[in-house]
Write a protein that holds these residues in place. Structure first.
Motif, PDB file in Angstrom:
ATOM      1  N   GLN A   3       0.852  -1.226  -0.134  1.00 29.64           N
ATOM      2  CA  GLN A   3       0.091  -0.139  -0.042  1.00 29.64           C
ATOM      3  C   GLN A   3       0.835   1.200  -0.044  1.00 29.64           C
ATOM      4  OE1 GLN A   3      -2.764  -0.067   3.390  1.00 29.64           O
ATOM      5  NE2 GLN A   3      -4.413  -1.312   2.006  1.00 29.64           N
ATOM      6  N   ARG A   4       1.873   1.179   0.828  1.00 29.63           N
ATOM      7  CA  ARG A   4       2.905   2.480   0.689  1.00 29.63           C
ATOM      8  C   ARG A   4       3.409   2.604  -0.570  1.00 29.63           C
ATOM      9  NH1 ARG A   4       5.007   5.445   5.068  1.00 29.63           N
ATOM     10  NH2 ARG A   4       6.587   6.358   4.458  1.00 29.63           N
ATOM     11  N   LEU A   7       0.805   4.157  -2.715  1.00 28.70           N
ATOM     12  CA  LEU A   7       0.558   5.626  -2.583  1.00 28.70           C
ATOM     13  C   LEU A   7       1.863   6.463  -3.011  1.00 28.70           C
ATOM     14  CD1 LEU A   7      -0.888   7.592  -1.218  1.00 28.70           C
ATOM     15  CD2 LEU A   7       0.223   7.421   0.750  1.00 28.70           C
ATOM     16  N   ALA A 102      -7.879  12.449  -6.172  1.00 28.38           N
ATOM     17  CA  ALA A 102      -8.264  12.168  -4.970  1.00 28.38           C
ATOM     18  C   ALA A 102      -9.607  12.929  -4.441  1.00 28.38           C
ATOM     19  CB  ALA A 102      -7.413  12.023  -4.208  1.00 28.38           C
ATOM     20  N   TYR A 106     -13.489  11.652  -3.906  1.00 27.85           N
ATOM     21  CA  TYR A 106     -13.763  11.431  -2.680  1.00 27.85           C
ATOM     22  C   TYR A 106     -15.381  12.320  -2.663  1.00 27.85           C
ATOM     23  CZ  TYR A 106     -14.493  12.467   2.118  1.00 27.85           C
ATOM     24  OH  TYR A 106     -14.988  12.406   3.611  1.00 27.85           O
ATOM     25  N   VAL A 161     -13.517   8.277   3.111  1.00 29.13           N
ATOM     26  CA  VAL A 161     -12.009   8.501   3.297  1.00 29.13           C
ATOM     27  C   VAL A 161     -11.376   6.900   3.300  1.00 29.13           C
ATOM     28  CG1 VAL A 161     -10.420   8.854   5.153  1.00 29.13           C
ATOM     29  CG2 VAL A 161     -12.293  10.340   4.796  1.00 29.13           C
ATOM     30  N   GLY A 162     -12.041   5.888   3.803  1.00 32.45           N
ATOM     31  CA  GLY A 162     -11.302   4.622   3.868  1.00 32.45           C
ATOM     32  C   GLY A 162     -11.372   3.963   2.411  1.00 32.45           C
ATOM     33  N   THR A 164     -11.532   5.744  -0.589  1.00 33.08           N
ATOM     34  CA  THR A 164     -10.640   6.563  -1.336  1.00 33.08           C
ATOM     35  C   THR A 164      -9.219   6.186  -1.399  1.00 33.08           C
ATOM     36  OG1 THR A 164     -12.332   8.398  -1.336  1.00 33.08           O
ATOM     37  CG2 THR A 164     -10.035   9.115  -2.033  1.00 33.08           C
ATOM     38  N   TYR A 165      -8.815   5.977   0.233  1.00 31.83           N
ATOM     39  CA  TYR A 165      -7.472   5.743   0.567  1.00 31.83           C
ATOM     40  C   TYR A 165      -7.048   4.493  -0.060  1.00 31.83           C
ATOM     41  CZ  TYR A 165      -3.231   4.444   3.467  1.00 31.83           C
ATOM     42  OH  TYR A 165      -2.220   4.003   3.800  1.00 31.83           O
ATOM     43  N   GLN A 166      -8.109   3.317   0.058  1.00 30.68           N
ATOM     44  CA  GLN A 166      -7.733   2.098  -0.541  1.00 30.68           C
ATOM     45  C   GLN A 166      -7.393   1.817  -1.906  1.00 30.68           C
ATOM     46  OE1 GLN A 166     -11.103  -0.886  -0.540  1.00 30.68           O
ATOM     47  NE2 GLN A 166      -9.934  -2.261   0.417  1.00 30.68           N
ATOM     48  N   THR A 169      -4.017   3.616  -2.744  1.00 33.93           N
ATOM     49  CA  THR A 169      -2.708   2.977  -2.450  1.00 33.93           C
ATOM     50  C   THR A 169      -2.607   1.959  -3.271  1.00 33.93           C
ATOM     51  OG1 THR A 169      -4.072   1.994  -0.686  1.00 33.93           O
ATOM     52  CG2 THR A 169      -2.721   3.899   0.085  1.00 33.93           C
TER      53      THR A 169
END
Length: 314
Positions: A3-4, A7, A102, A106, A161-162, A164-166, A169
């Motif tokens: 994931q890092r 990103l 993003a 979102y 939020v979760g 979009t982050y998923q 990443t």
């Protein structure tokens, strides 16, 4: 660690390129004019509806409190996509930064999900108004109405939020070209070079929670409400109850979910799914905000009366 790395892969890139109108570069000026008019209609129509629900004292009740919030949502919803599209038409450049991508994704999904919940709340309000009129003012207090609106926002914000982050990443391929007018989750997942199973699970779970469940509650509320209206002995009173309290909201719900259903159906039927998806998504994004003020102006007698005396109220 994947994931890092995903990103860093995205943030290190220049962003994405939206190719929605790349096949019609000669029509940039016409497209800019058309969508500018649409955006202004959305802003003026929904702002007017929101304003009269504040200025006119006869519209100070829960139904129009929710309508005011719906109009605000429609303005925000179109403001997420149309301004960026207008800039793209002027510059003939569809590039969008990673952070811009993003943010757009979102807020687009956030506001759409909140609108689904708000439509369900509005259906519940109409159900109480018709089925339990003597206790309506005791149940639908200003405090409850405010809490329902706030809860609609609070329920969606952390989930989106979760999600979009998923998505962002997830490691992507080198190509950042998207054949769309704005960002959507499915096209972004198609760029991923990793397994997107859990992304798909998250996406369908959110659709279930914030689209299907609210729609089911709307259907249940209106089924019970319709049965109560049929019990009214006077045909005139039945017509008044339906036209004043129900018909405009049913029109908005039909438009909102009907266009979404058409988008899914025609996408599956079309051989050229990419072009079909991008045009249907564009239609779905602008059609409800444009027609909501029209529906409430034409189908709701109280709103029509308030619009006629609006200049005098000022």
């Amino acid at each position: 660690m994947p994931q890092r790395e995903g990103l860093e892969n995205h943030t290190g890139a220049s962003g994405f390129i939206l190719l929605g109108f790349s096949d019609h570069s000669s029509l940039q000026g016409l497209c800019f004019t058309v969508f500018l008019v649409i955006y202004l209609v959305v802003l003026m129509g929904n702002s007017l509806i929101a304003l009269i629900t504040v200025v006119d004292s006869s519209l100070h009740n829960p139904m129009y409190f929710f309508l005011r919030n719906l109009s605000f949502l429609e303005i925000c919803y179109t403001s997420v996509t149309l301004p960026k599209m207008l800039v793209g038409f002027l510059r003939e450049d569809g590039r969008i930064s990673f952070l811009g991508c993003a943010a757009q994704l979102y807020f687009l999904v956030l506001l759409g999900s909140i609108e689904c919940l708000l439509l369900a709340v509005m259906a519940y309000d109409r159900y109480i108004a018709i089925c339990d009129p003597l206790r309506y003012t005791l149940i639908m207090t200003r405090g409850l109405c405010t809490r329902l609106v706030v809860a609609s926002w609070m329920a969606v914000i952390p989930v989106q939020v979760g999600q979009t982050y998923q998505v962002f990443t997830c490691p992507s391929v080198q190509s950042h070209d998207l054949h769309h007018f704005f960002l959507m989750f499915p096209p972004l997942l198609e760029l991923a070079c990793a397994d997107t199973f859990w992304n798909q699970v998250m996406l369908h779970t959110i659709i279930l929670l914030f689209a299907i469940f609210p729609f089911s509650s709307i259907v249940i509320s209106y089924s019970k409400l319709y049965r109560e209206i049929l019990k009214i002995p006077s045909a005139l009173v039945r017509h008044k109850a339906f036209s004043t309290s129900v018909s405009s909201h049913i029109g908005v719900v039909t438009l909102f979910y009907g266009s979404a259903t058409e988008l899914v159906y025609l996408k599956r039927r079309s051989r050229d799914s990419v072009d079909t998806e991008k045009y249907l998504a564009l239609f779905y994004t602008i059609v409800t905000p444009v027609f909501n003020p029209v529906i409430y102006s034409l189908r709701n007698k109280e709103v029509r009366i308030a619009l006629k005396r609006f200049p005098l109220d000022k």
